[in-house]
Design a protein around this motif. Structure first.
Motif, short mmCIF file in Angstrom:
data_model
loop_
_atom_site.label_atom_id
_atom_site.label_comp_id
_atom_site.label_asym_id
_atom_site.label_seq_id
_atom_site.Cartn_x
_atom_site.Cartn_y
_atom_site.Cartn_z
N ARG A 195 1.31 -1.15 -0.03
CA ARG A 195 -0.15 -0.25 0.22
C ARG A 195 0.68 1.46 -0.33
NH1 ARG A 195 -5.82 -0.30 1.82
NH2 ARG A 195 -6.28 2.01 0.56
N LYS A 196 0.58 1.98 -0.88
CA LYS A 196 0.89 3.75 -1.13
C LYS A 196 0.17 4.51 -1.00
CE LYS A 196 5.18 1.95 -1.12
NZ LYS A 196 7.17 1.77 -0.24
N GLY A 197 0.24 5.06 0.04
CA GLY A 197 -1.20 6.32 -0.28
C GLY A 197 -2.84 5.62 -0.23
N GLN A 198 -3.81 6.01 -1.02
CA GLN A 198 -4.98 5.28 -1.31
C GLN A 198 -4.00 3.69 -2.51
OE1 GLN A 198 -7.41 6.10 0.67
NE2 GLN A 198 -6.16 6.85 2.15
N ASP A 199 -3.09 4.06 -2.97
CA ASP A 199 -2.88 3.52 -3.42
C ASP A 199 -2.12 1.85 -3.36
OD1 ASP A 199 -4.17 4.42 -5.67
OD2 ASP A 199 -2.64 6.03 -6.32
N TRP A 200 -2.45 0.38 -4.47
CA TRP A 200 -1.94 -0.83 -4.31
C TRP A 200 -1.40 -0.64 -5.49
CZ3 TRP A 200 -2.10 -3.39 0.33
CH2 TRP A 200 -3.57 -3.47 0.57
N VAL A 201 0.34 -1.01 -4.90
CA VAL A 201 0.99 -1.25 -5.98
C VAL A 201 2.11 -2.63 -5.70
CG1 VAL A 201 1.65 1.51 -6.19
CG2 VAL A 201 3.51 0.36 -4.44
N VAL A 202 2.65 -2.50 -6.83
CA VAL A 202 4.12 -3.89 -7.59
C VAL A 202 4.98 -4.05 -6.52
CG1 VAL A 202 5.06 -5.58 -8.99
CG2 VAL A 202 2.57 -5.00 -8.90
N THR A 203 5.53 -3.94 -5.85
CA THR A 203 7.25 -3.55 -5.51
C THR A 203 7.87 -4.53 -5.58
OG1 THR A 203 6.77 -4.92 -3.41
CG2 THR A 203 6.36 -1.96 -3.41
N ALA A 204 7.71 -6.16 -5.86
CA ALA A 204 8.91 -6.63 -6.55
C ALA A 204 7.95 -7.90 -7.37
CB ALA A 204 9.54 -7.16 -5.15
N ASN A 205 8.50 -8.69 -7.98
CA ASN A 205 8.12 -9.76 -8.64
C ASN A 205 9.32 -11.02 -7.97
OD1 ASN A 205 8.58 -12.54 -10.24
ND2 ASN A 205 8.61 -10.87 -11.66
#
Length: 211
Positions: A195-205
């Motif tokens: 979670r980054k702020g209000q968004d979900w983000v891919v941080t790693a494969n």
């Protein structure tokens, strides 16, 4: 704003509820007998009329506690995470001429795959996922178990996708996604989602599905 004294607060409450002073007569005998200060009676009337308790001169309000995620929250979250995983892998493998469509096979309990423990992706989740992924590729869903080649061989710019259950880890989520396209090309990935702020983000494969 300066803090009101007890006397000032008592006057304010009595003026506010002047027309409801008869409610004080309905209070228990002990309450009517113990009229230590006007502010106590006024606060009691306020609690009866408003149906809430009013803390006079509370030192500090406790920090708000974030409510536990509800089933509806998790349903929306999972749809967003699946859409994010799908969008990530289709962008990575996008043909130069772009995609014509992508078909998500919901294999929660189909055939011998059982790639997800379920439940099935709901209609509401499908709409949300489609809206998120649509700028990259039109998203469709298949409830049966078609052969990916039957979809992608006639149209090498089509893709068939599968997603795993969203797994909660300490401080992040994990989800796996697989893509089949170009008649014979296939790839899987397990993504770390944060979670980054209000968004979900891919941080790693984290590697391939199942690792």
């Amino acid at each position: 704003m300066s803090r009101l004294t007890d006397d000032e607060l008592g006057v304010l409450l009595r003026e506010t509820f002047t027309e409801r002073e008869d409610l004080a007569d309905q209070l228990p005998e002990e309450t009517r007998r113990a009229r230590r200060a006007p502010v106590l009676l006024a606060a009691t009337v306020l609690a009866v009329v408003a149906g809430v308790l009013y803390g006079v001169h509370r030192a500090a309000a406790p920090d708000p506690v974030e409510p536990a995620a509800t089933a509806a929250d998790r349903t929306s979250r999972d749809a967003r995470v699946w859409a994010l995983a799908i969008e990530t892998i289709v962008r990575k493998d996008e043909p130069k001429t772009g995609w014509t469509k992508a078909i998500v096979m919901d294999l929660s309990d189909v055939g011998n795959h059982h790639l997800r423990k379920g439940p099935s992706i709901s209609g509401q989740q499908r709409k949300l996922m489609g809206a998120i992924v649509h700028p990259t590729v039109p998203l469709q869903f298949a409830d049966d178990d078609p052969s990916p080649a039957a979809v992608t061989c006639p149209d090498p710019r089509a893709a068939v996708l599968q997603v795993s259950d969203v797994v909660e880890k300490s401080g992040h989520l994990e989800v796996s996604v697989g893509i089949f396209y170009g008649c014979t090309r296939a790839e899987t990935a397990k993504y770390k989602i944060e979670r980054k702020g209000q968004d979900w983000v891919v941080t790693a494969n984290l590697g391939q599905w199942g690792n």
